[in-house]
Scaffold this motif. Structure first.
Motif, short mmCIF file in Angstrom:
data_model
loop_
_atom_site.label_atom_id
_atom_site.label_comp_id
_atom_site.label_asym_id
_atom_site.label_seq_id
_atom_site.Cartn_x
_atom_site.Cartn_y
_atom_site.Cartn_z
N ALA A 159 -3.05 -13.57 -3.16
CA ALA A 159 -3.02 -14.17 -1.69
C ALA A 159 -1.94 -15.47 -1.67
O ALA A 159 -1.24 -15.50 -0.47
CB ALA A 159 -4.49 -14.35 -1.26
N ARG A 160 -2.16 -16.31 -2.57
CA ARG A 160 -1.39 -17.59 -2.68
C ARG A 160 0.29 -17.08 -2.97
O ARG A 160 1.01 -17.67 -2.18
CB ARG A 160 -1.55 -18.43 -3.86
N ARG A 161 0.37 -16.17 -3.63
CA ARG A 161 1.97 -15.48 -4.04
C ARG A 161 2.30 -14.95 -2.46
O ARG A 161 3.61 -15.19 -2.11
CB ARG A 161 2.01 -14.45 -5.01
N THR A 162 1.63 -14.30 -1.74
CA THR A 162 2.04 -13.84 -0.49
C THR A 162 2.13 -14.83 0.51
O THR A 162 2.98 -14.99 1.40
CB THR A 162 0.84 -12.67 -0.09
N LEU A 179 12.57 -9.84 2.79
CA LEU A 179 11.15 -10.42 2.73
C LEU A 179 10.30 -9.78 3.71
O LEU A 179 8.92 -9.65 3.51
CB LEU A 179 11.50 -11.73 2.81
N ASP A 180 10.67 -9.28 4.83
CA ASP A 180 9.71 -8.64 5.96
C ASP A 180 9.17 -7.34 5.33
O ASP A 180 7.96 -7.27 5.43
CB ASP A 180 10.53 -8.41 7.34
N LYS A 181 9.85 -6.64 4.55
CA LYS A 181 9.29 -5.53 3.94
C LYS A 181 8.34 -5.64 2.73
O LYS A 181 7.14 -5.40 2.82
CB LYS A 181 10.50 -4.53 3.39
N ASP A 182 8.54 -6.75 2.14
CA ASP A 182 7.81 -7.29 1.04
C ASP A 182 6.48 -8.09 1.60
O ASP A 182 5.37 -7.68 0.92
CB ASP A 182 8.46 -8.30 0.09
N ASN A 206 5.02 -7.38 4.39
CA ASN A 206 4.33 -6.28 4.98
C ASN A 206 3.59 -5.53 3.75
O ASN A 206 2.37 -5.35 3.88
CB ASN A 206 4.94 -5.33 5.90
N THR A 207 4.08 -5.41 2.77
CA THR A 207 3.68 -4.42 1.76
C THR A 207 2.37 -5.50 1.05
O THR A 207 1.23 -4.72 0.77
CB THR A 207 4.56 -4.14 0.56
N TYR A 208 2.82 -6.71 0.69
CA TYR A 208 1.69 -7.57 0.05
C TYR A 208 0.77 -7.79 0.95
O TYR A 208 -0.44 -7.88 0.42
CB TYR A 208 2.63 -8.71 -0.48
N SER A 209 0.70 -8.16 2.35
CA SER A 209 -0.29 -8.27 3.01
C SER A 209 -1.13 -7.31 3.15
O SER A 209 -2.37 -7.39 3.39
CB SER A 209 0.34 -8.71 4.47
N MET A 210 -0.69 -5.91 3.43
CA MET A 210 -1.52 -4.70 3.32
C MET A 210 -2.46 -4.68 1.94
O MET A 210 -3.54 -4.36 2.31
CB MET A 210 -0.76 -3.38 3.30
N ARG A 211 -1.92 -4.93 0.81
CA ARG A 211 -2.61 -5.13 -0.58
C ARG A 211 -3.48 -6.18 -0.42
O ARG A 211 -4.66 -5.76 -0.89
CB ARG A 211 -1.67 -5.10 -1.47
N VAL A 212 -3.33 -7.24 0.23
CA VAL A 212 -4.50 -8.35 0.25
C VAL A 212 -5.50 -7.91 1.13
O VAL A 212 -6.76 -8.02 0.88
CB VAL A 212 -3.64 -9.57 0.69
N LYS A 213 -5.02 -7.22 2.31
CA LYS A 213 -6.26 -6.88 2.99
C LYS A 213 -7.15 -5.73 2.48
O LYS A 213 -8.37 -5.84 2.94
CB LYS A 213 -5.56 -6.49 4.36
N GLU A 214 -6.37 -4.87 2.00
CA GLU A 214 -7.03 -3.61 1.34
C GLU A 214 -8.03 -4.41 0.15
O GLU A 214 -9.05 -3.78 -0.18
CB GLU A 214 -6.14 -2.64 0.69
N TRP A 215 -7.45 -5.21 -0.53
CA TRP A 215 -8.22 -5.67 -1.64
C TRP A 215 -9.19 -6.62 -1.24
O TRP A 215 -10.65 -6.28 -1.79
CB TRP A 215 -7.28 -6.43 -2.77
N TYR A 216 -8.97 -7.48 -0.53
CA TYR A 216 -10.13 -8.44 0.10
C TYR A 216 -11.26 -7.91 0.85
O TYR A 216 -12.23 -8.31 1.27
CB TYR A 216 -9.45 -9.76 0.79
N GLY A 217 -10.73 -7.05 1.68
CA GLY A 217 -11.29 -6.19 2.53
C GLY A 217 -12.68 -5.48 2.07
O GLY A 217 -13.65 -5.25 2.66
#
Length: 449
Positions: free
Chosen positions: A272-275, A181-184, A186-197
């Motif tokens: 973002a809800r899933r993350t 879960l920690d790996k997932d 981290n990966t999903y959060s990076m994607r949310v930041k990049e997308w919402y960024g």
């Protein structure tokens, strides 16, 4: 190898002792003959002869004997069967057995018996198993199959049936899932930041925590919608930090991000809800793991922490396996590759493995990290054994062992003498009330005498 005299056949319904008629100086030379004869009852009956068949009295006795054999132990029932059917002789008696681990135990009970478990023995046992209904008396067709099925289910249940509360399998699965879960996350959060960024790039620089960031994305959505009235709502998501909330509002007003369409925003929010859901589950899983560790291994948890303790249990395979490890093995558990690389290249061996993540290693100075890791591994070994073999689970010993490690750290810096092991154990026993129980037992024994 001299010729076989007898063969012990372990069967779900009992023990059978067969006398081997094929007597040669080297029975191994007749291996092919034995293999051919095993398929034909008429030929095979010329090789072995039934001496005695001792059936079990019930399913409980069958399970008890199966457990003893699996551990290489000679039960009282098996001992009596061998004693009655294999007479003591001046010369060594050669006995064929299916499991070679049982040999030393039989040899200890009967010094005049030499046990063998080679290819010839296995082929003879295969023939006996094939023709067991004909060779064994008082057995009908299907009896052995039903007994095998019943014993197999009972044996399997006994092997996997642990205490519901003290089951370390859940710890092993939980820590593995926590790492995944920690790996997932981290990966999903990076994607949310990049997308919402693309819409609000300044938010990622203001908020570092991934879970908080996802909650803010779900709350803010379109940056044009937030204003000074949103201060309290945003502050509730950032630990009631009004200054940080105001900073987010100010950044939204002057943001350089581009506008996005409703469909794009909906997809960003769905992800973002899933993350956020996975992050919330990770928090609950961590709480479950800590509670489980305090229940299964309270002393190890108190000494080295729940997460590091769970990693040690997971890497060892179980709490029982960890308790059987020497302290030197616990010290480098998790650094096997580095160890074998050092042995191969004749370099320096690693000083620590998974226990490196303990706070004690971080507190130690560089020159004392190896010394404190060795001392900490010693205490972890003691704590795991207490947790595994004690009936009453508590963290009293863990607290005393932890104090010993802290005293050892202080000794490295100030030179103050730490508590001795005998004093530490005596203190733990007094806190747990074990000394009172011992004294009470002594008084009862004196009164009986």
């Amino acid at each position: 190898m001299a010729g076989l005299d007898y063969v012990l056949f372990e069967e779900p319904t009992g023990y059978a002792v067969f006398k081997v008629k094929l007597q040669q100086d080297n029975i191994g030379s007749r291996l092919k003959d034995v293999q051919k004869a095993a398929n034909d009852l008429a030929t095979f009956s010329k090789i072995v002869e039934l001496v005695s068949f001792a059936p079990f009295k019930g399913a409980a006795q069958a399970l008890e004997n199966a457990n003893d054999i699996s551990e290489g132990l000679v039960s009282d029932y098996l001992k009596s069967v061998i004693e009655l059917n294999i007479p003591k002789a001046d010369e060594q008696v050669n006995l064929g057995i299916s499991d070679k681990q049982l040999g030393p135990s039989i040899k200890e009970c009967f010094p005049y018996i030499d046990c063998h478990s080679n290819e010839v023995v296995q082929d003879i046992l295969r023939g006996i198993r094939l023709h067991s209904v004909k060779l064994l008396k008082n057995l009908q067709e299907g009896d052995i199959e039903r007994a095998q099925l019943g014993l197999g289910h009972a044996y399997s249940r006994a092997k996997v049936k642990f205490s519901v509360q003290k089951n370390d399998n859940h710890i092993i699965q939980s820590i593995a899932l926590l790492d995944q879960l920690d790996k997932d996350i981290n990966t999903y959060s990076m994607r949310v930041k990049e997308w919402y960024g693309w819409h609000f790039p300044e938010l990622a620089k203001i908020v570092n925590d991934n879970h908080t960031y996802c909650k803010l994305v779900l709350m803010i959505q379109n940056k044009a919608n937030i204003n000074d009235e949103s201060l309290h709502e945003i502050a509730a998501l950032v630990n009631d930090d009004a200054g940080l909330a105001q900073k987010i509002i100010d950044a939204a007003k002057m943001s350089m991000g581009q506008d996005v369409s409703e469909s794009d925003m909906e997809n960003i929010l769905t992800f973002a809800r899933r993350t956020d859901s996975i992050s919330s589950y990770r928090i609950n899983l961590y709480k479950y793991l800590t509670d489980k560790m305090h229940l299964v291994a309270p002393n190890l948890s108190e000494l080295i922490g729940e997460v590091v303790g769970a990693r040690l249990i997971s890497h060892a395979g179980s709490l029982t396996n960890l308790s059987k490890q020497a302290a030197s093995t616990v010290q480098i558990l998790g650094a096997e590759k580095a160890l074998f690389r050092a042995l191969k290249t004749k370099g320096n061996t690693p000083k620590y493995g998974l226990i490196y993540h303990s706070s004690f290693i971080g507190k130690a100075t560089p020159k004392n990290k190896g010394r404190i890791s060795r001392y900490l591994a010693n205490k972890c070994s003691i704590a795991s054994r207490i947790d595994n073999f004690s009936d009453d689970a508590n963290n009293i010993f863990g607290k005393v062992l932890k104090q010993q490690v802290e005293d050892r750290l202080e000794f490295y810096t100030s030179g103050k003498a730490p508590m001795k092991n005998a004093d530490a154990i005596r203190e733990a026993l007094s806190l747990s009330g074990a000394n009172d129980l011992v004294e009470e037992k002594k008084k009862k024994k004196k009164s009986k005498d």
